[in-house]
Scaffold this active site. Structure first.
Site, PDB file in Angstrom:
ATOM      1  N   ASP A  84      -8.075 -15.983 -30.070  1.00  0.00           N
ATOM      2  CA  ASP A  84      -7.998 -14.887 -29.095  1.00  0.00           C
ATOM      3  C   ASP A  84      -8.545 -13.563 -29.631  1.00  0.00           C
ATOM      4  OD1 ASP A  84      -6.599 -16.799 -27.700  1.00  0.00           O
ATOM      5  OD2 ASP A  84      -4.919 -15.482 -27.200  1.00  0.00           O
ATOM      6  N   ASP A  85      -8.817 -12.697 -28.700  1.00  0.00           N
ATOM      7  CA  ASP A  85      -9.056 -11.255 -28.914  1.00  0.00           C
ATOM      8  C   ASP A  85     -10.428 -10.907 -29.464  1.00  0.00           C
ATOM      9  OD1 ASP A  85      -6.472 -11.161 -28.047  1.00  0.00           O
ATOM     10  OD2 ASP A  85      -5.638 -10.207 -29.830  1.00  0.00           O
ATOM     11  N   HIS A 135      -9.804 -13.190 -21.403  1.00  0.00           N
ATOM     12  CA  HIS A 135      -8.560 -12.642 -21.962  1.00  0.00           C
ATOM     13  C   HIS A 135      -8.399 -11.176 -21.542  1.00  0.00           C
ATOM     14  CE1 HIS A 135      -5.054 -12.896 -24.446  1.00  0.00           C
ATOM     15  NE2 HIS A 135      -5.522 -12.237 -25.493  1.00  0.00           N
ATOM     16  N   HIS A 139      -6.995  -5.942 -22.796  1.00  0.00           N
ATOM     17  CA  HIS A 139      -5.747  -6.463 -23.341  1.00  0.00           C
ATOM     18  C   HIS A 139      -4.468  -5.754 -22.915  1.00  0.00           C
ATOM     19  CE1 HIS A 139      -3.341  -8.645 -26.402  1.00  0.00           C
ATOM     20  NE2 HIS A 139      -4.334  -9.494 -26.369  1.00  0.00           N
ATOM     21  N   TYR A 176      -0.425 -11.249 -24.333  1.00  0.00           N
ATOM     22  CA  TYR A 176       1.012 -11.327 -24.662  1.00  0.00           C
ATOM     23  C   TYR A 176       1.730 -12.438 -23.899  1.00  0.00           C
ATOM     24  CZ  TYR A 176      -0.520  -6.605 -25.697  1.00  0.00           C
ATOM     25  OH  TYR A 176      -1.255  -5.527 -26.114  1.00  0.00           O
ATOM     26  N   HIS A 228      -5.911 -15.921 -33.895  1.00  0.00           N
ATOM     27  CA  HIS A 228      -6.758 -14.767 -33.582  1.00  0.00           C
ATOM     28  C   HIS A 228      -7.901 -14.703 -34.587  1.00  0.00           C
ATOM     29  CE1 HIS A 228      -2.872 -13.872 -31.705  1.00  0.00           C
ATOM     30  NE2 HIS A 228      -3.572 -13.182 -30.822  1.00  0.00           N
TER      31      HIS A 228
HETATM   32 NI    NI Z   1      -4.537 -11.389 -27.153  1.00  0.00          NI
END
Ligand code: NI
Length: 272
Positions: A84-85, A135, A139, A176, A228
């Site tokens: 992720d991210d 995503h 965020h 989250y 991540h």
């Molecule tokens: Ni995230």
């Protein structure tokens, strides 16, 4: 960093159970600062980003997409590794390791992380058989946003991913794990399934390769592992993780390969 105090608060609430609905703390200092409100007209920002991205790819064909494999995860020991991210500076290293192991994974991307510099990673992901998921743009906990802002968070990212890769992703992951009926309705509307996780490596909190490795390698067949690729400690754990999972006989599948037919709006935390 984007993953600051509010993340810690929120993730402390979600824990590692892949809980799908959380109460975002109100009245504290952090969440207010955490809620980026996109301006009503964000087409200009998106437009300039696309324009900046365009010259590099002008005249270049979109990446070829390898066909989705038919994997029977009732028989094979499947695992869906998710990152992720990103895309971030370390993403290329993860792609290199995955390639060495002929492993496919899923990357849940943040729209604002897709820049001229990082966009080639998206094309590489697609051409190497990985899956890309939405995503959000920057965020926020989507469940706290007004409907229109929530929608723009999804659509902006969706548009940029499609612009760069030609792909329209059918999956998203709520930041989250914060989701509710409103998020469900908007994701259904956008044709996106909500993908949570069943193994949380807590790699954002414990910047320690050994811990990440231990948690990720405890995965059972059919599970979705959350990591991540923006954290060097996580990236450092990936080569050993794949060696370990190889020795346990795991097959690395994308989220869509694991889950099969997806229902827009629906939440999934594993392949069971
Ligand atoms: Ni995230």
């Amino acid at each position: 960093m984007r993953l600051g105090l509010a993340t810690a608060l929120l993730l402390a609430v979600t824990g590692c159970s892949g809980v799908t609905t959380i109460a975002v703390p109100r009245g504290g200092g952090a969440p207010a600062r955490m809620l980026p409100q996109l301006p009503p007209m964000d087409r200009t920002v998106l437009g300039s980003r696309l324009a900046a991205a365009q010259p590099e790819w002008a005249g270049r064909a979109l990446p070829l997409v390898p066909p989705r494999r038919m994997v029977n995860c009732r028989r094979a020991k499947c695992v869906a590794l998710t990152f992720d991210d990103g895309p971030g500076d370390e993403t290329g290293k993860v792609l290199d390791v995955l390639a060495r192991h002929h492993a496919r994974a899923t990357f849940f991307l943040i729209g604002q992380m897709i820049t001229q510099r990082s966009a080639p990673f998206l094309r590489r992901m697609v051409s190497e058989g990985h899956e890309i998921g939405n995503h959000s743009w920057d965020h926020p906990p989507l469940s706290t946003l007004p409907k229109g802002v929530l929608r723009r968070q999804l659509v902006r990212t969706e548009d940029l991913i499609r612009h760069v890769t030609g792909i329209r992703t059918p999956i998203m992951r709520p930041p989250y794990g914060a989701t509710d009926q409103k998020v469900e309705a908007e994701t259904r509307r956008e044709g996106l399934s909500q993908i949570l996780w069943s193994v949380d490596t807590l790699d954002w909190r414990d910047r320690n390769s050994e811990k990440v490795l231990a948690r990720a390698s405890s995965v059972k067949p059919g599970e979705i592992v959350l990591m991540h690729d923006i954290h060097p400690t996580t990236v450092q754990a990936v080569p050993r993780l794949l060696s370990k999972l190889d020795s346990k006989g795991f097959t690395y599948v994308t989220v869509s390969e694991l889950l099969g037919r997806l229902t827009p709006g629906k939440r999934y935390a594993d392949g069971h």
